[in-house]
Design a protein around this motif. Sequence first.
Motif, PDB file in Angstrom:
ATOM      1  N   PRO A   1      -1.953   5.048   3.652  1.00  0.00           N
ATOM      2  CA  PRO A   1      -2.978   4.060   3.920  1.00  0.00           C
ATOM      3  C   PRO A   1      -3.048   3.690   5.402  1.00  0.00           C
ATOM      4  O   PRO A   1      -4.037   3.949   6.049  1.00  0.00           O
TER       5      PRO A   1
ATOM      6  N   VAL B   1       2.392   9.683  -4.935  1.00  0.00           N
ATOM      7  CA  VAL B   1       2.259   9.240  -3.551  1.00  0.00           C
ATOM      8  C   VAL B   1       0.807   9.445  -3.155  1.00  0.00           C
ATOM      9  O   VAL B   1       0.310  10.564  -3.148  1.00  0.00           O
ATOM     10  N   SER B   2       0.129   8.373  -2.837  1.00  0.00           N
ATOM     11  CA  SER B   2      -1.273   8.498  -2.476  1.00  0.00           C
ATOM     12  C   SER B   2      -1.384   8.731  -0.968  1.00  0.00           C
ATOM     13  O   SER B   2      -0.417   8.668  -0.239  1.00  0.00           O
TER      14      SER B   2
ATOM     15  N   GLY C   1       2.109   2.261  -3.238  1.00  0.00           N
ATOM     16  CA  GLY C   1       1.042   2.538  -4.189  1.00  0.00           C
ATOM     17  C   GLY C   1       0.805   1.420  -5.188  1.00  0.00           C
ATOM     18  O   GLY C   1       0.372   1.678  -6.305  1.00  0.00           O
TER      19      GLY C   1
ATOM     20  N   ARG D   1      10.455   0.509  -7.037  1.00  0.00           N
ATOM     21  CA  ARG D   1       9.650   0.787  -5.843  1.00  0.00           C
ATOM     22  C   ARG D   1       9.408  -0.494  -5.061  1.00  0.00           C
ATOM     23  O   ARG D   1       9.395  -0.499  -3.825  1.00  0.00           O
TER      24      ARG D   1
ATOM     25  N   ALA E   1      10.009  10.354  -3.948  1.00  0.00           N
ATOM     26  CA  ALA E   1       8.852  10.770  -3.138  1.00  0.00           C
ATOM     27  C   ALA E   1       8.489   9.651  -2.171  1.00  0.00           C
ATOM     28  O   ALA E   1       8.248   9.875  -0.984  1.00  0.00           O
ATOM     29  N   HIS E   2       8.491   8.411  -2.692  1.00  0.00           N
ATOM     30  CA  HIS E   2       8.174   7.272  -1.824  1.00  0.00           C
ATOM     31  C   HIS E   2       9.261   7.054  -0.781  1.00  0.00           C
ATOM     32  O   HIS E   2       8.980   6.768   0.369  1.00  0.00           O
TER      33      HIS E   2
ATOM     34  N   SER F   1       9.213   9.751  -8.591  1.00  0.00           N
ATOM     35  CA  SER F   1       8.288   8.905  -7.843  1.00  0.00           C
ATOM     36  C   SER F   1       9.042   8.071  -6.804  1.00  0.00           C
ATOM     37  O   SER F   1       8.623   7.954  -5.652  1.00  0.00           O
TER      38      SER F   1
ATOM     39  N   ARG G   1       8.931   9.622   2.010  1.00  0.00           N
ATOM     40  CA  ARG G   1       7.759   9.370   2.842  1.00  0.00           C
ATOM     41  C   ARG G   1       7.976   8.152   3.744  1.00  0.00           C
ATOM     42  O   ARG G   1       7.626   8.169   4.929  1.00  0.00           O
TER      43      ARG G   1
ATOM     44  N   LEU H   1       7.856   7.837   7.764  1.00  0.00           N
ATOM     45  CA  LEU H   1       6.928   6.905   8.419  1.00  0.00           C
ATOM     46  C   LEU H   1       7.644   5.847   9.241  1.00  0.00           C
ATOM     47  O   LEU H   1       7.232   5.492  10.330  1.00  0.00           O
ATOM     48  N   GLU H   2       8.707   5.324   8.691  1.00  0.00           N
ATOM     49  CA  GLU H   2       9.357   4.173   9.301  1.00  0.00           C
ATOM     50  C   GLU H   2      10.576   4.562  10.123  1.00  0.00           C
ATOM     51  O   GLU H   2      11.171   3.710  10.777  1.00  0.00           O
TER      52      GLU H   2
ATOM     53  N   ALA I   1       0.833  -1.196   0.000  1.00  0.00           N
ATOM     54  CA  ALA I   1       0.000   0.000   0.000  1.00  0.00           C
ATOM     55  C   ALA I   1       0.873   1.254   0.000  1.00  0.00           C
ATOM     56  O   ALA I   1       0.601   2.214  -0.722  1.00  0.00           O
ATOM     57  N   LEU I   2       1.935   1.217   0.776  1.00  0.00           N
ATOM     58  CA  LEU I   2       2.784   2.402   0.892  1.00  0.00           C
ATOM     59  C   LEU I   2       3.492   2.746  -0.417  1.00  0.00           C
ATOM     60  O   LEU I   2       3.794   3.906  -0.672  1.00  0.00           O
TER      61      LEU I   2
ATOM     62  N   ASN J   1       0.804   4.628 -11.846  1.00  0.00           N
ATOM     63  CA  ASN J   1       0.300   5.278 -10.632  1.00  0.00           C
ATOM     64  C   ASN J   1       1.483   5.635  -9.732  1.00  0.00           C
ATOM     65  O   ASN J   1       1.699   5.063  -8.691  1.00  0.00           O
ATOM     66  N   ALA J   2       2.229   6.626 -10.203  1.00  0.00           N
ATOM     67  CA  ALA J   2       3.486   6.927  -9.528  1.00  0.00           C
ATOM     68  C   ALA J   2       3.287   7.832  -8.324  1.00  0.00           C
ATOM     69  O   ALA J   2       4.127   7.869  -7.437  1.00  0.00           O
TER      70      ALA J   2
ATOM     71  N   ARG K   1       4.090   1.545  11.617  1.00  0.00           N
ATOM     72  CA  ARG K   1       4.983   2.080  12.632  1.00  0.00           C
ATOM     73  C   ARG K   1       5.098   1.170  13.856  1.00  0.00           C
ATOM     74  O   ARG K   1       5.883   1.445  14.758  1.00  0.00           O
TER      75      ARG K   1
END
Lengths: 329, 283
Positions: free
Chosen positions: B9, B5-6, A133, A152, A185-186, A182, A189, A193-194, A130-131, B2-3, B15
Motif C-alpha cells: 500500500p 499479501v496484497s 492486510g 498478524r 509471508a507478511h 500468511s 515482506r 520494507l522496514e 494496511a501492511l 484475506n491472508a 520507510r
Amino acid sequence: MPDTSVSIPSAPLLQLEGLTRRFKDRTAVDGLSLSVRQGEILGLLGPNGAGKSTTFQVLAGLLAPDAGQVRFGGRVLALSDPSLRRQMGIIFQRSSLDDLLTARENLMLGARLYGLGGERARERVEAMLALIGLADRGDERVSTWSGGMRRRLELARALVHQPRVVLMDEPTQGLDEAAFRSFWAHLKRLRDLEGITVLLTTHRADEAEVCDRLAVLDAGRLVACDTPAALASRMGGDILTVEAPEPEALAREVRERLGLDAKVVEGRVQVEAAQGHALVPRLVESFPAGRLASVSLRRPTLADVFLQLTGRALGADVPAAEPAPRRRR
Amino acid sequence: MNAEVSAAPQPVEARVPAPAAPGALALQWATVRVLMTRDVVRFFRQPSRVVGALAQPILFWFVIGSGFAGSFRVEGAQGLGYQQFFFPGVVTMVLLFSAIFATITVIEDRREGFLQAVLAGPGSRLAVVLGKALGSSAIALMQASLFLLLAPLAGVSAATVNLPLLFSVMVLSALALTGMGMSLAWWVRSSAGYHAVMSIVLLPMWVLSGAMFPLKGADSWLAWVMRVNPMRFSVEGVRRALYGAEASVAVGPASVTGLEVPVLLAFAAVFLGLAAFSVSRRE
C-alpha cells in the motif's frame, strides 16, 4: 521457499556473549554466544526445555541473566536500558492484545507505549494495518478474530514503533498451515520494507526451514549455527524409515547383520545412509516376510538434523529439564 | 480470510526514518498514560461492571443502613443517624472495591500477556505501577462521585461540604488502596488466591475502619487494629468533609482530625513504593 534474493549484510546487530541463566540448580541457558546479523531472520531451534524461551525472556528484559552480556550495534547494553527496549519489538507466545479494544486501538496503544504520539502515531498505525492486510477491519474488536489474524496484528503491534530488532517467542504456535504461511509471508515482506532484524524461537521444523539462519540449542548450549540448507547438507544422505512389529529387535539386527547405524525413533527404525535407494532392496532381502511392515525413503529434514546433532527428537520435551517452560514472572 | 499479501500500500510511508527518540521522561509518562487510559476505556466497555459499580454501593447503603438504623445508636454523635454515619463508610467501600477490581486485572493481565508486553517495553516498573494506580483511581473517583450525588439523602448539605478535603482524601485513599492491592496481587498467582486475600485482609480492614460501627464500642485489642488501619483515615476524612469536625471527633477513640491527608499521603507513598518494588523484582 526461502527467499534467496534478499541480500543480507553480515554486520552483527545483536551479539549475545556468554549469556547464562540458572534456575536453582538447573542451568537453562549455558554460556550462549550468538551473533544476529543486520536484516536476517534468525531462528533459535530446539525442543521445549532447550533454553530458547529463557533466552527470549532474558532478551525481552523479563528475566535477569546470571552472567553474560548483550551488545547492540557494538555497544554493551543493560537489558533494561530504555534505549535498547525502544528499538525492540516483542511478540510473546501468549496473546498480548486487549480483547476489549479494537485492532486500531491496540496498535495505537503499542505506538504510544513506545513514545510515538499524535499524527506520527496515527500514520504508523494506518500503514501497519494496511501492511498486514487488515485495513478495512481496524475498527473491529479483536476478541472476534481468528488466531491467524490476531497473530498478524501482534506482528503489526510489535513493528508499529519502527524497532530495529523484533523478538518473537514461538510466534506461530497453534496456527494452521494457511495462517502459518500468511504470517511468514507478511513477516518477510515487512522485514524487507522496514529493514528489521528478527530473532525468534521455534520448535517447528517447517518454521525452521523458512529462517535465514538457525541457531540449534540443546540443554542450554549452542550446538550449531548455520543456514537451514547448510545444516541439512550435514546429513550424509537419505533417511530410511522402517515400520516393523518389533522395532527394537529389528534395529539391533540391522546393526549386527548389516553394520548400519540403526536407531529407533518414535517407534520406527531409522537408518541414515548415503545411498538410500540401494539399501532398500538389501534391507528387504535380509529379513523374512513379516519382519518389516513398510520401508520408506526420504531426504533429511531439519527434524532429522536436530536428532543427529543432539540425539533428541525436536517434538519431544526434554524430561525434567524445564519443569514449567511457560513460567513467567 | 484475506491472508494473501496484497499489493504494497504505502511502503514509502512505512520507510520514513523514525523521528528523534523521545526523552526518558516522555517514555515514562507515555507508559503511565497508556495504562491509565486503557483501564478507563476498558471499564466503560464492560456494562455489567458499570452497572454493578453504581448499584452495589446504593444497595449496600440502603439495605445495611436501614437494617441497622432502628437498633443502632451512635453514641455522642448529635443528630447523626445510622444512615448518615454509614454513608462515608460506603464511599470508602467504593474506593476499596474499585482498587480490588483493578488489581484483579493485574493478575489477569499477567496471565494474558498484555502486562508482559508493557513490562518488556521502555517504561519503568514504577511507571507501570503508577499508570495502573492512576487508572484505577480515576475509575474509583468517578464511581465515588456518582454515589456522592446521593449525599443530600444522607443529610449532607452541599453548602457545608469541605470539597478540597473530600477530594484529596478520596484521591489519596484510592492510590493507597490500589498500591496495597497491587503489592498483594503481585505475590498471588491466581484470582482465586486473591479472593482469599480479599476476604481475609481487605474486607476486615474495611469493617474495622469505623465505617460500620464507631471505634469507641470496640474491644481494646480490636481498637488497636482499628487505630492503625489506613482505611480509618479514609472514613474519618470523608466523614469530616461531609458532616464537619464534630461528627468525626464524636465517634473516634482518639482524634485524627487534621491528620487524614498527611497520613493517607504517607500510606499512598509507601504502598505505591512497595508495589513498584514487587513489580520490579526480576527473577
